[in-house]
Structure formats: structure tokens, C-alpha cells
Motif scaffolding. Structure first.
Motif, PDB file in Angstrom:
ATOM      1  N   VAL A   1       0.913  -1.267   0.050  1.00 16.28           N
ATOM      2  CA  VAL A   1      -0.149  -0.082  -0.120  1.00 16.28           C
ATOM      3  C   VAL A   1       1.045   1.227  -0.068  1.00 16.28           C
ATOM      4  O   VAL A   1       0.559   2.031  -0.729  1.00 16.28           O
ATOM      5  CB  VAL A   1      -0.788   0.077   1.157  1.00 16.28           C
TER       6      VAL A   1
ATOM      7  N   ARG B   1      12.845  -0.063   5.357  1.00 20.29           N
ATOM      8  CA  ARG B   1      14.032  -0.746   5.826  1.00 20.29           C
ATOM      9  C   ARG B   1      15.025  -0.999   4.537  1.00 20.29           C
ATOM     10  O   ARG B   1      16.076  -1.290   4.847  1.00 20.29           O
ATOM     11  CB  ARG B   1      14.087  -1.702   6.885  1.00 20.29           C
TER      12      ARG B   1
ATOM     13  N   LYS C   1      14.385  -1.656  -2.364  1.00 22.32           N
ATOM     14  CA  LYS C   1      12.837  -1.397  -2.842  1.00 22.32           C
ATOM     15  C   LYS C   1      12.644   0.034  -2.820  1.00 22.32           C
ATOM     16  O   LYS C   1      11.780   0.399  -3.684  1.00 22.32           O
ATOM     17  CB  LYS C   1      12.215  -2.115  -1.744  1.00 22.32           C
TER      18      LYS C   1
ATOM     19  N   ASP D   1      14.766   1.512   9.739  1.00 14.85           N
ATOM     20  CA  ASP D   1      14.287   0.059  10.561  1.00 14.85           C
ATOM     21  C   ASP D   1      13.320   0.442  11.549  1.00 14.85           C
ATOM     22  O   ASP D   1      13.955   0.803  12.666  1.00 14.85           O
ATOM     23  CB  ASP D   1      15.331  -1.159  10.928  1.00 14.85           C
ATOM     24  N   LEU D   2      12.032   0.461  11.434  1.00 21.34           N
ATOM     25  CA  LEU D   2      11.304   0.914  12.430  1.00 21.34           C
ATOM     26  C   LEU D   2      11.108  -0.088  13.790  1.00 21.34           C
ATOM     27  O   LEU D   2      10.719   0.227  14.676  1.00 21.34           O
ATOM     28  CB  LEU D   2       9.626   0.972  11.992  1.00 21.34           C
TER      29      LEU D   2
ATOM     30  N   ALA E   1       3.887   1.321   6.742  1.00 22.71           N
ATOM     31  CA  ALA E   1       4.604   0.168   7.384  1.00 22.71           C
ATOM     32  C   ALA E   1       4.176  -0.583   8.106  1.00 22.71           C
ATOM     33  O   ALA E   1       3.405  -0.202   9.198  1.00 22.71           O
ATOM     34  CB  ALA E   1       6.209   0.708   7.577  1.00 22.71           C
ATOM     35  N   ALA E   2       4.168  -1.896   8.105  1.00 21.44           N
ATOM     36  CA  ALA E   2       3.711  -2.903   9.236  1.00 21.44           C
ATOM     37  C   ALA E   2       4.558  -4.040   9.498  1.00 21.44           C
ATOM     38  O   ALA E   2       4.978  -4.701   8.415  1.00 21.44           O
ATOM     39  CB  ALA E   2       2.261  -3.168   8.880  1.00 21.44           C
TER      40      ALA E   2
ATOM     41  N   ILE F   1      -3.020   3.318   9.300  1.00 18.37           N
ATOM     42  CA  ILE F   1      -3.853   2.031   8.809  1.00 18.37           C
ATOM     43  C   ILE F   1      -3.888   0.933   9.718  1.00 18.37           C
ATOM     44  O   ILE F   1      -2.962   0.340  10.136  1.00 18.37           O
ATOM     45  CB  ILE F   1      -3.049   1.562   7.364  1.00 18.37           C
TER      46      ILE F   1
ATOM     47  N   LYS G   1      -2.053  -4.157  16.525  1.00 18.70           N
ATOM     48  CA  LYS G   1      -2.875  -3.227  15.616  1.00 18.70           C
ATOM     49  C   LYS G   1      -4.217  -2.595  16.527  1.00 18.70           C
ATOM     50  O   LYS G   1      -4.532  -1.357  16.403  1.00 18.70           O
ATOM     51  CB  LYS G   1      -3.502  -4.029  14.586  1.00 18.70           C
TER      52      LYS G   1
ATOM     53  N   GLY H   1      -9.774  -3.647   5.060  1.00 14.85           N
ATOM     54  CA  GLY H   1     -10.332  -4.995   4.613  1.00 14.85           C
ATOM     55  C   GLY H   1      -9.250  -5.595   3.599  1.00 14.85           C
ATOM     56  O   GLY H   1      -8.101  -4.966   3.437  1.00 14.85           O
TER      57      GLY H   1
ATOM     58  N   LEU I   1      -6.595  -6.770   0.934  1.00  8.18           N
ATOM     59  CA  LEU I   1      -6.081  -6.062  -0.399  1.00  8.18           C
ATOM     60  C   LEU I   1      -4.968  -7.132  -1.134  1.00  8.18           C
ATOM     61  O   LEU I   1      -4.273  -7.716   0.045  1.00  8.18           O
ATOM     62  CB  LEU I   1      -5.715  -4.780  -0.189  1.00  8.18           C
TER      63      LEU I   1
ATOM     64  N   THR J   1      -1.712  -7.523  -1.556  1.00  4.16           N
ATOM     65  CA  THR J   1      -0.455  -7.117  -1.324  1.00  4.16           C
ATOM     66  C   THR J   1       0.581  -8.372  -0.784  1.00  4.16           C
ATOM     67  O   THR J   1      -0.168  -9.252  -0.242  1.00  4.16           O
ATOM     68  CB  THR J   1      -0.447  -5.977  -0.267  1.00  4.16           C
ATOM     69  N   PRO J   2       1.743  -7.932  -0.806  1.00  6.90           N
ATOM     70  CA  PRO J   2       2.565  -8.703  -0.007  1.00  6.90           C
ATOM     71  C   PRO J   2       2.323  -9.471   1.439  1.00  6.90           C
ATOM     72  O   PRO J   2       2.502 -10.651   1.885  1.00  6.90           O
ATOM     73  CB  PRO J   2       4.085  -8.281   0.044  1.00  6.90           C
ATOM     74  N   GLN J   3       1.749  -8.443   2.355  1.00  2.00           N
ATOM     75  CA  GLN J   3       1.390  -8.959   3.703  1.00  2.00           C
ATOM     76  C   GLN J   3       0.244  -9.849   3.320  1.00  2.00           C
ATOM     77  O   GLN J   3       0.259 -10.837   4.265  1.00  2.00           O
ATOM     78  CB  GLN J   3       0.902  -7.676   4.339  1.00  2.00           C
TER      79      GLN J   3
HETATM   80  N1  LIG Z   1      -2.860  -6.078   2.619  1.00  2.00           N
HETATM   81  C1  LIG Z   1      -4.099  -6.194   3.312  1.00  2.00           C
HETATM   82  O1  LIG Z   1      -5.039  -7.092   2.894  1.00  2.00           O
HETATM   83  C2  LIG Z   1      -4.325  -5.317   4.559  1.00  2.00           C
HETATM   84  C3  LIG Z   1      -5.423  -5.609   5.176  1.00  2.00           C
HETATM   85  C4  LIG Z   1      -5.902  -4.590   6.174  1.00  2.00           C
HETATM   86  C5  LIG Z   1      -4.948  -3.764   6.657  1.00  2.00           C
HETATM   87  N2  LIG Z   1      -3.562  -3.618   6.184  1.00  2.00           N
HETATM   88  C6  LIG Z   1      -2.626  -2.876   6.473  1.00  2.00           C
HETATM   89  O2  LIG Z   1      -2.385  -1.849   5.373  1.00  2.00           O
HETATM   90  C7  LIG Z   1      -0.925  -1.522   5.747  1.00  2.00           C
HETATM   91  C8  LIG Z   1      -0.022  -1.923   4.529  1.00  2.00           C
HETATM   92  O3  LIG Z   1      -0.023  -3.214   4.269  1.00  2.00           O
HETATM   93  P1  LIG Z   1       0.391  -3.876   3.256  1.00  2.00           P
HETATM   94  O4  LIG Z   1      -0.499  -5.026   2.910  1.00  2.00           O
HETATM   95  O5  LIG Z   1       0.813  -3.018   2.138  1.00  2.00           O
HETATM   96  O6  LIG Z   1       1.792  -4.799   3.706  1.00  2.00           O
HETATM   97  P2  LIG Z   1       3.332  -5.176   3.040  1.00  2.00           P
HETATM   98  O7  LIG Z   1       3.016  -5.458   1.521  1.00  2.00           O
HETATM   99  O8  LIG Z   1       3.743  -6.072   3.867  1.00  2.00           O
HETATM  100  O9  LIG Z   1       4.185  -3.723   3.249  1.00  2.00           O
HETATM  101  C9  LIG Z   1       4.430  -3.247   4.448  1.00  2.00           C
HETATM  102  C10 LIG Z   1       5.776  -2.500   4.290  1.00  2.00           C
HETATM  103  O10 LIG Z   1       6.246  -2.065   5.609  1.00  2.00           O
HETATM  104  C11 LIG Z   1       7.700  -2.217   5.633  1.00  2.00           C
HETATM  105  N3  LIG Z   1       8.112  -2.508   6.801  1.00  2.00           N
HETATM  106  C12 LIG Z   1       8.120  -3.916   7.489  1.00  2.00           C
HETATM  107  N4  LIG Z   1       8.799  -3.731   8.477  1.00  2.00           N
HETATM  108  C13 LIG Z   1       9.661  -2.668   8.622  1.00  2.00           C
HETATM  109  C14 LIG Z   1      10.179  -2.215   9.681  1.00  2.00           C
HETATM  110  N5  LIG Z   1      10.893  -2.777  10.534  1.00  2.00           N
HETATM  111  N6  LIG Z   1      10.910  -0.814   8.987  1.00  2.00           N
HETATM  112  C15 LIG Z   1      10.527  -0.371   8.149  1.00  2.00           C
HETATM  113  N7  LIG Z   1       9.461  -0.821   7.099  1.00  2.00           N
HETATM  114  C16 LIG Z   1       9.002  -1.919   7.483  1.00  2.00           C
HETATM  115  C17 LIG Z   1       7.766  -3.413   4.289  1.00  2.00           C
HETATM  116  O11 LIG Z   1       9.231  -3.332   4.052  1.00  2.00           O
HETATM  117  P3  LIG Z   1       9.828  -4.622   3.397  1.00  2.00           P
HETATM  118  O12 LIG Z   1       9.422  -4.725   2.099  1.00  2.00           O
HETATM  119  O13 LIG Z   1      11.160  -4.464   3.800  1.00  2.00           O
HETATM  120  O14 LIG Z   1       9.599  -5.948   4.360  1.00  2.00           O
HETATM  121  C18 LIG Z   1       6.723  -2.907   3.351  1.00  2.00           C
HETATM  122  O15 LIG Z   1       7.344  -2.128   2.537  1.00  2.00           O
HETATM  123  C19 LIG Z   1      -0.431  -2.332   7.073  1.00  2.00           C
HETATM  124  O16 LIG Z   1      -0.686  -1.579   8.135  1.00  2.00           O
HETATM  125  C20 LIG Z   1      -1.327  -3.538   7.047  1.00  2.00           C
HETATM  126  O17 LIG Z   1      -1.546  -4.121   8.127  1.00  2.00           O
HETATM  127  C21 LIG Z   1      -3.320  -4.510   4.925  1.00  2.00           C
END
Ligand SMILES: NC(=O)c1ccc[n+]([C@@H]2O[C@H](COP(=O)([O-])OP(=O)(O)OC[C@H]3O[C@@H](n4cnc5c(N)ncnc54)[C@H](OP(=O)(O)O)[C@@H]3O)[C@@H](O)[C@H]2O)c1
Length: 256
Positions: free
Chosen positions: A29, A49, A53, A75-76, A105-106, A155, A174, A201, A203, A205-207
Motif C-alpha cells: 500500500v 528498511r 526497494k 528500520d522501525l 509500514a507494518a 492504517i 493493531k 479490509g 487487499l 499485497t505482499p502482507q
Molecule cells: N494487505 C491487506 O490485506 C491489509 C488489510 C488490512 C490492513 N492492512 C494494513 O495496511 C498496511 C499496509 O499493508 P501492506 O499489505 O501494504 O503490507 P506489506 O505489503 O507487507 O508492506 C508493508 C511495508 O512495511 C515495511 N516494513 C515492514 N517492517 C518494517 C520495518 N521494521 N521498518 C521499516 N519498514 C518496514 C515493508 O518493508 P519490507 O518490504 O522491507 O518488508 C513493506 O514495505 C499495514 O498496516 C497493514 O496491516 C493490509
């Protein structure tokens, strides 16, 4: 499946001249939002971090003709108040202003029963997902308050809002973020800064691939489905939302 709204509903340059910090800008995101903010004229500070990327996001913004971004590797999970203070001062010194922050970031760890978790994992999750956004906002507040109604976006996560089995320390972190959001929104209610929390909800994404590895990704909302909301919440102006918890993609504000 929820379709992304076309970015064209937003005036091309409605963020021109504004400076926005995006955490987690190397993927997911955060990367999608950083590209969108730059496409609408903002100078974006890309925090994450993994420098490689962040450089990819940087290159995409420059290739698309956006304002030259800045990269801030951090690095958070290990940063403390001194690093956040130095970051805020560097932003002010180099860019002269700060108008918004998107905390994308998460940290996420595999789903597991509470019996299998440990204090190190919980501490890491809490630092990245709750303590870091609060600390960044605290360090940046003097600069945000000099903008015209700066916007901070957090988020959240549905499992932080309504925790269930196996979401463990991630859900707890969270939930802590959501509690922080309510306190900060209250404390900023008479300040020239606003904070909103979005719970989007699912999405694609990698997470999401890590939390639901067996799922059919083609049925998930596109990674850009949240982008119109993240653009709308970043808009300047006194009528912009503040202190709102926004749940789900369908109920979100769209155009400024
Ligand atoms: N995807 C979903 O379905 C979904 C649903 C509800 C809420 N959310 C929320 O939306 C937000 C974005 O999620 P996303 O799906 O985009 O997650 P994501 O694809 O995992 O991206 C998270 C980002 O945070 C960075 N990060 C992780 N640990 C870190 C650290 N220690 N220091 C600095 N950066 C760090 C990651 O970097 P690296 O690439 O280096 O790991 C990555 O760029 C999050 O808060 C997530 O909980 C997501």
C-alpha cells in the motif's frame, strides 16, 4: 471484487508543493500511495528498511515525471526517539516543510496460537505497528503544525478492531494502534493537524499473501483499491475528515 477508482477524479496537481512522508514506501500500500501522491504533485519522502526497494519506488516516480522524491532508510523495529527526531529535523532542513504522513509500514508474523508466541516477537510487532507511528508523529508534530491542517493517516486492521484466535501479537499491536489513534485524535482536536485511521479490509499485497497464502489472489481487491481514499484523506482544507475511523473500501471518501 472492489474496483479501483480512476485517479483522474482528483485534480492533477492538488498536492503540488506539499511534502508527504510515506512509511513502508518500498512495497504494498505504501508504494502505491507514494506513486499516487507524487503523480498529484507532492514531494514524497520514501521511508523503509530496504534501500533497494525504496530506490525502485524512487525510480518509478522520477520516470513518471513526478517531483524528485527523497529516500530515508530506517528500520522501525530498532529505531528510537533520537532517530525519529533526527529524521524530522532532516526533513525540515532539506525540504522546508511537512504536510502529511501516511503510516503504511507494518510488521507481520505468521498466524499462530498464543502458546507459540514470544516476547521478542510481540515487542517487534508493537514497535513497528504502534510505537513507531506514535513516535514519528510526536517528532514531526512541530513541523506538521506549521502546515495548513496537515494530514496523518494510520492504517489499522480488522483483527485489531475485532480480534479472533491465531492473530496473536499482530492483532494486539493493531488494537494498540487503534487506541493510540483515539487518544491522538482527541489531543489534536483543537490543533492544526488531523489524524484518521483506515481499516481497509483485504487487499492484494505482499502482507496478504503471507497471512492468507492459499487464497485466490485474483479475487482480492487490487493493491490500488485504497489509493483514492489515501489521496482524499491527504487533501488540504478545513472540510477534510479528522478523527475518523474509516472501515471498508465502500464507505470511504473519494474525491477532494
Ligand atoms: N494487505 C491487506 O490485506 C491489509 C488489510 C488490512 C490492513 N492492512 C494494513 O495496511 C498496511 C499496509 O499493508 P501492506 O499489505 O501494504 O503490507 P506489506 O505489503 O507487507 O508492506 C508493508 C511495508 O512495511 C515495511 N516494513 C515492514 N517492517 C518494517 C520495518 N521494521 N521498518 C521499516 N519498514 C518496514 C515493508 O518493508 P519490507 O518490504 O522491507 O518488508 C513493506 O514495505 C499495514 O498496516 C497493514 O496491516 C493490509
Amino acid at each position: 471484487m472492489t474496483e479501483s477508482l480512476p485517479a483522474s477524479v482528483f485534480p492533477a496537481d492538488f498536492l503540488a508543493g506539499r511534502v508527504i512522508l510515506v512509511t513502508g514506501a518500498g512495497g504494498g500500500v505504501g508504494r502505491a500511495a507514494a506513486l499516487a501522491y507524487a503523480r498529484h504533485g507532492a514531494t514524497v519522502i520514501l521511508l523503509g528498511r530496504a534501500v533497494g526497494k525504496l530506490e525502485q519506488t524512487y525510480d518509478e516516480i522520477v520516470a513518471a515525471g513526478g517531483p524528485q522524491p527523497a529516500i530515508f532508510p530506517l528500520d522501525l523495529a530498532s529505531a528510537g526517539d533520537a532517530e525519529y527526531q533526527a529524521m524530522a529535523e532532516a526533513i525540515s532542513y532539506q525540504l522546508g516543510r511537512l504536510d502529511g504522513i501516511l503510516h503504511a509500514a507494518a510488521a507481520f508474523e505468521a498466524l499462530s496460537p498464543l502458546d507459540m508466541e514470544n516476547v521478542e516477537g510481540w515487542t517487534r510487532l508493537f514497535k513497528v505497528n504502534a510505537a513507531a507511528p506514535a513516535a514519528i508523529n510526536r517528532a514531526c508534530a512541530p513541523f506538521l503544525s506549521a502546515s495548513d491542517l496537515a494530514s496523518v493517516i494510520l492504517i489499522g486492521e480488522s483483527h485489531g478492531h475485532a480480534p479472533v484466535a491465531y492473530w496473536g501479537g499482530f492483532a494486539v499491536s493493531k488494537a494498540a494502534l487503534e487506541a493510540y489513534f483515539r487518544i491522538q485524535a482527541d489531543e489534536w482536536s483543537d490543533k492544526p493537524m488531523r489524524v484518521n485511521l483506515v481499516i481497509p479490509g483485504p487487499l492484494n499485497t505482499p502482507q496478504r499473501a503471507r497471512s492468507h497464502p492459499g487464497e485466490d489472489k485474483a479475487r482480492l481487491p487490487d493493491i490500488n483499491a485504497l489509493t483514492p481514499t489515501l489521496l482524499a484523506l491527504m487533501r488540504p482544507g478545513a472540510e477534510a475528515p479528522r478523527g475518523r475511523l474509516i472501515e471498508g473500501l465502500d464507505t470511504l471518501p473519494t474525491a477532494p
